[in-house]
Design an enzyme around this catalytic site. Structure first.
Site, PDB file in Angstrom:
ATOM      1  N   CYS A  76      48.052  40.616  40.608  1.00  0.00           N
ATOM      2  CA  CYS A  76      49.186  41.265  41.249  1.00  0.00           C
ATOM      3  C   CYS A  76      49.576  42.527  40.530  1.00  0.00           C
ATOM      4  O   CYS A  76      50.378  43.306  40.992  1.00  0.00           O
ATOM      5  CB  CYS A  76      50.375  40.324  41.321  1.00  0.00           C
ATOM      6  SG  CYS A  76      51.211  40.140  39.764  1.00  0.00           S
ATOM      7  N   ASP A  81      50.791  43.951  36.736  1.00  0.00           N
ATOM      8  CA  ASP A  81      51.021  44.023  35.299  1.00  0.00           C
ATOM      9  C   ASP A  81      51.046  42.648  34.630  1.00  0.00           C
ATOM     10  O   ASP A  81      51.341  41.635  35.247  1.00  0.00           O
ATOM     11  CB  ASP A  81      52.357  44.723  35.050  1.00  0.00           C
ATOM     12  CG  ASP A  81      52.422  46.045  35.787  1.00  0.00           C
ATOM     13  OD1 ASP A  81      51.362  46.668  35.951  1.00  0.00           O
ATOM     14  OD2 ASP A  81      53.524  46.434  36.210  1.00  0.00           O
ATOM     15  N   CYS A 132      51.602  49.792  33.881  1.00  0.00           N
ATOM     16  CA  CYS A 132      51.867  51.216  34.054  1.00  0.00           C
ATOM     17  C   CYS A 132      52.910  51.699  33.063  1.00  0.00           C
ATOM     18  O   CYS A 132      53.412  50.927  32.240  1.00  0.00           O
ATOM     19  CB  CYS A 132      52.363  51.463  35.478  1.00  0.00           C
ATOM     20  SG  CYS A 132      53.928  50.662  35.799  1.00  0.00           S
ATOM     21  N   CYS A 176      58.883  46.157  37.380  1.00  0.00           N
ATOM     22  CA  CYS A 176      58.500  46.136  35.968  1.00  0.00           C
ATOM     23  C   CYS A 176      59.644  45.601  35.105  1.00  0.00           C
ATOM     24  O   CYS A 176      59.430  44.875  34.139  1.00  0.00           O
ATOM     25  CB  CYS A 176      58.114  47.529  35.482  1.00  0.00           C
ATOM     26  SG  CYS A 176      56.655  48.180  36.295  1.00  0.00           S
TER      27      CYS A 176
END
Ligand SMILES: Cc1ncc(COP(=O)(O)O)c(C=O)c1O
Ligand SMILES: Cc1ncc(COP(=O)(O)O)c(C=O)c1O
Lengths: 388, 126, 388, 126
Positions: free
Chosen positions: D35, D37, D60, D104
């Site tokens: 998916c 990270d 990222c 994130c």
């Protein structure tokens, strides 16, 4: 001497716009790229979006850039209809082909279309429109101002009638000709979508914009990447868009004064023609009309030959829309305001721009009467009119 | 928009034989204002030869040039020769016409045919 | 130092193109207008059409100008399908979103779509394609070269298979990346339609073109005036199109040598990376690949963070398509050639251009290893790979 | 692409607390390569207070910055305080995240929660 009086077809680039475009010619990144080159382009893009949206009175996130006014119209109309099941749509008989031909296509493809009549001046009657609204009306598209005769539509009143009837009907206006030449404010006008095009306000060709009010859902017609919220996919024309931003900025600065000046020159031309040439008719609304536009029917002569003779004298004008030159039909706009075919074919549009001056108008008034009388001498119709 | 040839421009700029012939021997009138151009062709005939031809035209640049050209083409021709002048000949003589303007040459051909027909009818009546 | 290695996203304007555009900035007439200003624009337009069509190997009347590559793809695909009742269409799994997303839209709107698999190098197998052809196949669209991994497709062989099966199936190719970087000739390739875009060959953004073979009938999708045969209505972007013409002219001059130079630099970069960085994988075809493109998976690190670190060192590169940056999905191209998600996400595309030089490549090779090892130190995956 | 804030760039450029804690008291591992990270958060706890925190992240720029920020935020906090650190707090401390990157910060919150949970579970086991 060269006198350009075809500014409704397109306008020369403003010097400031040329400079802006030359200055940004080195900023070349793809505005979608993460890196610095992308960021520089993105910044230019968003600066321009700020400027253009402030010219329309909308917020920057309500504006997408497109490739021209035609694209804006198509994305608005076809894009909105891709997301609804309602099948009735309304427009006027004097829209630009970029709207009218879309409606004709839709007409042939399952939509019910109401084409509203206009009065002898080319104005849509808001009451007539109100009467045409239906439960299944999806969209209304009425232009802000007409490109051939300059008549300004009662957009605000139309919007009010639509709102009174239903909150769900979407109202689009093609303001390609109105922008810069009359007061534009999407909120005051009460529209849901508005199309504009850079090259009509001394900006570059190949750039347009579409205002889409927050909450109005449209689907992409051309499909691809996520640029411009996926509604106009394709690597953004950053240089052109920067030029558009600059063009809007300068168009908005002192717009009122510029339009007053243009209006004075247009009136001078109009009065000069009336004084020196018999058997003419001024088309379009006498008051609610773009300050730069003058459409005249010269009885018994044909428009193209007038244009060609003026061109030989260094004067650029056109019969109606540049988009229909090359076709043989008489202007649908002029026929819709009640002109007979011969008069419609004998019409010329003089459309002034911010760079015209007194001297140029004087020059046109010097040349025009001779041309008309020369052509009338050639015309088999002229003698008959005299007999009448 | 396709460009007009230099020849078309020349005939548009300085059309030949503009006007009516008051005592014409034949007149051809074609077209109508609803469909576009209108052309009137006048001929003066002497011993089977077209001595003079003039036109009046309401129409675009191509229509005026075609009218001018057809009057030039017929002058000095016998009726038989003149009857054979087709719109193609007019187009050729003009170094071509844009496709959307071809109908103007057709109009010129028709005006000529009608003028000759009119002349012949008048002869019969005598 | 700034090193731009993202030429598949977009390219800097060539100086000659800037000059051409500056020179034509004063030619502003509407190319549809009868008068001299219109004629000057029309002449520029047709001169450019000559140049671009000669670059594609077609005749000028087989070429229309558009607003970008995405538009060309959409006009070709949607426009052709508007004129036929056949409902089966074929494409590959690794097309650009400008094609693939159109097919997805069509898939959801009554069309049967075959998405062809590609091999581990990203190549379409012509036999596989031949097997997918059906009586009701309307159109096949296979790109000339892939934007992310550079793999060149066997377009000629594909065309032959299609012709063997039927003369009626229309074959479109998106040559936006191939144009200028590999031999293009619509006749030799045997395609019916081909899309290209100016900004990928050091031309301006906002201009594309579409080749439509004589006899292939397509309908307009955006509808309006008669410009570009009514297939791309809207006042022509004469200045941009003139720039496109110039860009093609210079791209075609010495193309072979330029591509050999680019190829040498690309190979130097590739070998340098292989030599200095462990645990990598080169994606794309080892031979039939664009000379400028290098796609590398760096195991255990994520692509965006590599890009950002390179950017901080003055190096512009990208993960796959600029069109999908801003989305979270791993590249559909890399997944299609069999990469797992982590490797797909750890991929970087280096795409060179005609202006890159040895020194720049040396600089990248100096910076890259440290960045990868720094990111691997941060990665929870790195230790596990080592264990394996 | 929306821009990252200066704060995000700062934490991406010089992430704080990178690495593992070999004798960590709690470890939180979230995300998976399918998916996107992956984040690992290590904490060292002494008398209910988080004395040290470190991370390892595959992801990222926003993921790395969020990881760095969350380790900074928890150091010195009691477990109760740390448990209240939400993804919003991470976003705020980073001066914002682009909408597509918000997840994130969620990952950072989850990694922290899991690390604390892991610590608590180990305490029970003892
Ligand atoms: C293969 C391919 N097709 C189409 C496009 C779209 O071109 P444009 O950005 O000009 O619309 C691109 C690049 O963005 C591309 O690489
Ligand atoms: C009213 C109106 N709408 C739309 C257009 C189309 O704009 P563009 O040529 O930028 O596509 C024009 C001008 O051509 C116009 O006058």
């Amino acid at each position: 001497m060269r006198v350009y009086l075809d500014n409704n077809a397109t306008t020369p680039l403003a010097e400031e716009v040329k400079k802006e475009m030359a200055d940004s010619a080195g900023i070349f990144g793809n505005a979608s790229s993460m890196h610095k080159d992308g960021m520089l382009s993105r910044n230019l893009l968003e600066k321009a979006r700020q400027k253009v949206s402030s010219g329309l009175g909308c917020s920057p996130d309500e504006l997408i850039f497109t490739g021209c006014g035609t694209e804006s119209d198509n994305i608005a109309i076809q894009g909105f209809l891709r997301g609804t099941d309602k099948k009735h749509i309304i427009t006027s008989k004097i829209e630009h082909p970029a709207v009218l031909n879309v409606f004709k296509y839709l007409h042939n493809n399952g939509y019910e279309v109401t084409y509203l009549d206009v009065d002898e001046y080319g104005a849509v009657d808001p009451e007539l429109l109100a009467g045409a609204l239906r439960k299944d009306t999806a969209l209304v598209s009425i232009m802000t101002a007409n490109n051939e005769i300059g008549t300004i539509q009662p957009v605000k009143e139309i919007s009010e009638r639509i709102r009174e009837y239903s909150k769900d009907i979407v109202f689009h206006t093609d303001a390609v000709q109105g922008f810069g030449k009359t007061d534009i404010d999407v909120k005051k006008m009460g529209v849901d979508m508005m199309s504009v095009s850079a090259h009509k306000i001394n900006g570059p060709k190949g750039v347009g914009a579409l205002f889409i009010r927050k909450g109005v859902k449209i689907k992409p017609v051309f499909i691809g990447g996520h640029h411009e919220r996926g509604l106009r996919p394709g690597t953004e024309n950053v240089q052109g868009i920067a030029g558009f931003g600059k063009a809007v900025e300068i168009a908005m600065a002192g717009m009122k004064e510029k339009n007053e000046k243009t209006g004075r020159l247009r009136d001078k031309l109009k009065e000069g023609i009336i004084r020196s040439i018999p058997n003419i008719k001024i088309n379009g609304h006498p008051e609610t009309v773009l300050p730069n536009t003058l459409n005249v029917s010269f009885r018994d002569v044909e428009g193209e030959s007038i244009i060609m003779m003026l061109d030989m004298e260094g004067i650029s004008v056109s019969t109606g829309s540049a988009c229909t030159s090359g076709t043989l039909e008489a202007s649908h706009v002029l026929l819709s305001i009640g002109l007979d075919h011969a008069s419609a074919q004998g019409s010329v549009r003089f459309s002034l721009g911010v760079y015209n001056n007194e001297q140029e108008i004087g020059y046109v008034l010097e040349k025009l009467p001779g041309i008309i009388s020369r052509l009338r001498d050639m015309s088999p119709l002229a003698k008959k009119s005299e007999c009448k | 928009m396709e460009q007009y040839s230099e020849k078309v421009m020349e005939h548009f700029r300085n059309p030949k034989n503009v006007g009516e012939i008051p005592d014409a021997d034949g007149v051809g009138r074609v077209g109508n204002p609803t469909c576009g151009d209108i052309m009137e062709l006048y001929i003066k005939v002497d011993k089977g030869i077209i001595k003079d031809a003039r036109f009046k035209t309401f129409g675009c640049g191509a229509a005026i040039a075609s009218s001018s050209m057809v009057t030039e083409l017929v002058k000095g021709k016998t009726l038989e020769e003149a009857e054979k002048i087709s719109n193609k000949a007019v187009i050729e003589a003009l170094d071509g016409l844009p496709p959307v303007k071809r109908h103007c040459s057709v109009l010129a051909e028709e005006a000529l045919k009608k003028a000759i027909e009119d002349y012949k009818n008048r002869q019969k009546d005598v």
